[in-house]
Design a protein around this motif. Structure first.
Motif, PDB file in Angstrom:
ATOM      1  N   LEU A 129     -16.182 -21.780 -29.555  1.00 38.30           N
ATOM      2  CA  LEU A 129     -16.257 -21.506 -28.125  1.00 38.30           C
ATOM      3  C   LEU A 129     -15.524 -22.559 -27.312  1.00 38.30           C
ATOM      4  O   LEU A 129     -15.292 -23.678 -27.776  1.00 38.30           O
ATOM      5  CB  LEU A 129     -17.723 -21.471 -27.670  1.00 38.30           C
ATOM      6  CG  LEU A 129     -18.663 -20.519 -28.399  1.00 38.30           C
ATOM      7  CD1 LEU A 129     -20.075 -20.667 -27.845  1.00 38.30           C
ATOM      8  CD2 LEU A 129     -18.180 -19.083 -28.268  1.00 38.30           C
ATOM      9  N   ILE A 131     -14.516 -23.551 -22.785  1.00 38.18           N
ATOM     10  CA  ILE A 131     -14.601 -23.197 -21.371  1.00 38.18           C
ATOM     11  C   ILE A 131     -13.211 -22.794 -20.870  1.00 38.18           C
ATOM     12  O   ILE A 131     -12.237 -23.520 -21.072  1.00 38.18           O
ATOM     13  CB  ILE A 131     -15.113 -24.390 -20.533  1.00 38.18           C
ATOM     14  CG1 ILE A 131     -16.534 -24.762 -20.930  1.00 38.18           C
ATOM     15  CG2 ILE A 131     -15.052 -24.065 -19.044  1.00 38.18           C
ATOM     16  CD1 ILE A 131     -17.594 -23.780 -20.505  1.00 38.18           C
ATOM     17  N   ILE A 138     -17.533 -19.072 -20.463  1.00 40.94           N
ATOM     18  CA  ILE A 138     -17.523 -19.427 -21.879  1.00 40.94           C
ATOM     19  C   ILE A 138     -16.882 -18.299 -22.664  1.00 40.94           C
ATOM     20  O   ILE A 138     -17.315 -17.147 -22.596  1.00 40.94           O
ATOM     21  CB  ILE A 138     -18.957 -19.700 -22.374  1.00 40.94           C
ATOM     22  CG1 ILE A 138     -19.520 -20.932 -21.659  1.00 40.94           C
ATOM     23  CG2 ILE A 138     -18.985 -19.901 -23.885  1.00 40.94           C
ATOM     24  CD1 ILE A 138     -20.958 -21.236 -22.012  1.00 40.94           C
ATOM     25  N   THR A 168     -25.038 -17.144 -19.228  1.00 40.53           N
ATOM     26  CA  THR A 168     -24.288 -18.364 -19.553  1.00 40.53           C
ATOM     27  C   THR A 168     -23.639 -18.991 -18.328  1.00 40.53           C
ATOM     28  O   THR A 168     -23.110 -20.094 -18.417  1.00 40.53           O
ATOM     29  CB  THR A 168     -23.190 -18.045 -20.579  1.00 40.53           C
ATOM     30  OG1 THR A 168     -22.317 -17.037 -20.040  1.00 40.53           O
ATOM     31  CG2 THR A 168     -23.793 -17.548 -21.881  1.00 40.53           C
ATOM     32  N   LEU A 173     -21.209 -25.885 -22.022  1.00 38.09           N
ATOM     33  CA  LEU A 173     -20.736 -25.478 -23.336  1.00 38.09           C
ATOM     34  C   LEU A 173     -21.710 -25.948 -24.417  1.00 38.09           C
ATOM     35  O   LEU A 173     -22.019 -25.209 -25.358  1.00 38.09           O
ATOM     36  CB  LEU A 173     -19.345 -26.055 -23.587  1.00 38.09           C
ATOM     37  CG  LEU A 173     -18.611 -25.601 -24.841  1.00 38.09           C
ATOM     38  CD1 LEU A 173     -18.329 -24.112 -24.797  1.00 38.09           C
ATOM     39  CD2 LEU A 173     -17.319 -26.384 -25.024  1.00 38.09           C
TER      40      LEU A 173
END
Length: 434
Positions: A129, A131, A138, A168, A173
């Motif tokens: 993952l 940003i 995300i 989210t 993160l």
């Protein structure tokens, strides 16, 4: 170089992390003895003395950096410890007397992360993952191979909207990664959004996932088929990943290899030995000497996988296990080493668990390269020194997909040497690869 959609996505993202996050390490020969059952109410003095005993019995320097180690124990046991933090503080103060940056105390969370790192595995669903800098959402960089996320059809660029019903938009993160992580066999519900397809829900079952630490590609440059192998660190699975990379590239008719150890902080000692044996048919690899002078010699065992021309890329951040591998190949005239002088870490650490779930990384030995070199605080000098200009460093760091391409000056210099050994060039010293 033409960029793929995935490359463009990676450039638009920051703070990439595996779900969950791992911390870079360079410690070796983990002590895999399971820690005793933690009892939070047991004496903090017992914990402090546990550390003292480990250092007393295992530390590489029997003089303890000229410290009166017996007096140190008396001082530790005379103290009153009102909290775990008091005990941890005392442990760090005692270890500080050794003046050894590689011997250090690890709080439970740090110790758990280190174990995860050296194991080369994590418990999760296999999502990398990051940003998105523009939208601050995300997104998925990519799902790991053979992971629940990959098998469920998650794609690079998918946006994570909610985790177990929690939006989210209000998560960092790190918080999102922590929610996705969990015990193997448990489920996590994800709400995702995909461009052009809208939102959808997935329930993924967490499992133990092998983290790829060795990547490889076949590069065809100037009519030369080069197997490019990059090692991020020496985890417990890295040697197997290296073996698969070599065999795959040879099946694809690679003519030569470039092994990239730049920015590799090290890892497991035995991983570097296993990898060296894949390239060396015979010869010494490393000798490890403990506090008593006991010497263990490791050498090739006639199980090499390739005798094709080989170049190794190193820089100032290539350390420890990386230096063992590069040094063994250099000393046995198996490869030409290209780049900058390496970090210079010539000691071996054992990772010991403590009774409360914390741990200690303890220097237990020193190692020497086949020619007898002690590289601690000295490093390895490359055969061909090629330093990157500041602009090149920034460009390759911001665009890692350019590493190991014609946009990478250290790689192109290595390629010119390999071409010489293949009879395709006359510009570099052939003797390194004879």
């Amino acid at each position: 170089m033409k960029q793929t959609p995935l490359h463009r996505l990676k450039q638009s993202l920051r703070c990439a992390t595996l779900a969950g996050t791992l911390i870079g390490i360079s410690w070796f020969i983990p002590n895999l003895t399971a820690p005793a059952a933690a009892n939070l109410e047991e004496s903090y003095k017992t914990l402090v003395d546990e550390v003292w005993q480990m250092v007393n019995n295992q530390y590489v320097d029997p003089e303890f950096n000229q410290d009166d180690w017996e007096s140190t124990r008396e001082e530790l046991l005379e103290r009153d410890y009102e909290s775990r933090e008091d005990a941890y503080r005392a442990i760090r103060e005692a270890l500080g007397k050794l003046d050894d940056a590689d011997t250090r105390f690890l709080e439970p969370e740090q110790f758990e992360s280190l174990q995860e790192q050296t194991s080369g595995e994590l418990s999760g669903v296999g999502l990398q993952l990051a940003i998105d800098e523009e939208s601050q959402t995300i997104k998925v960089v990519e799902p790991l191979e053979n992971s629940p996320a990959k098998e469920a059809g998650v794609e690079p660029g998918d946006e994570i909207l909610a985790i177990d019903g929690q939006p989210t938009s209000l998560l960092s993160l790190e918080q999102a990664s922590e929610l996705i992580r969990g015990d193997s066999g448990t489920d996590v519900d994800l709400k995702l959004s995909r461009a052009g397809e809208g939102t959808f829900n997935l329930t993924l079952t967490r499992t133990n996932i092998e983290i790829p630490r060795v990547t490889h590609e076949l590069r065809e440059i100037d009519q030369t088929r080069v197997g490019y192998i990059q090692i991020e660190e020496f985890s417990s699975h890295a040697a197997d990943q290296m073996r698969n990379a070599i065999l795959d590239l040879q099946d694809r008719d690679a003519e030569a290899f470039v092994l990239d150890l730049r920015n590799n902080p090290g890892g497991l000692l035995y991983g570097s030995i296993e990898m060296a044996r894949m390239w060396l048919e015979q010869g010494e690899i490393v000798s490890v000497v403990d506090r008593t002078g006991g010497n263990r010699n490791f050498g090739a065992d006639q199980t090499s996988l390739s005798d094709l021309p080989l170049a190794v890329l190193v820089n100032e951040n290539s350390a420890s296990a990386s230096e063992i591998l590069a040094g063994a190949l250099q000393d046995n005239d198996r490869a030409v080493v290209v780049g900058d002088q390496t970090y210079g870490k010539g000691t071996v650490q054992a990772v010991n668990p403590l009774s409360d779930g914390s741990g200690i990384a303890l220097t237990v030995a020193r190692y020497y390269l086949p020619d007898g070199r002690d590289i601690d605080k000295k490093g390895i000098d490359p055969d061909i020194e090629v330093s990157l200009e500041d602009g090149d460093q920034m460009r390759l760091s911001a665009n890692p997909e350019l590493q190991g391409t014609e946009e990478d000056p250290q790689f192109t210099r290595a390629l010119s040497i390999l071409n010489q050994s293949l009879g395709k060039s006359s510009t570099e010293a052939h003797s390194f690869l004879e």
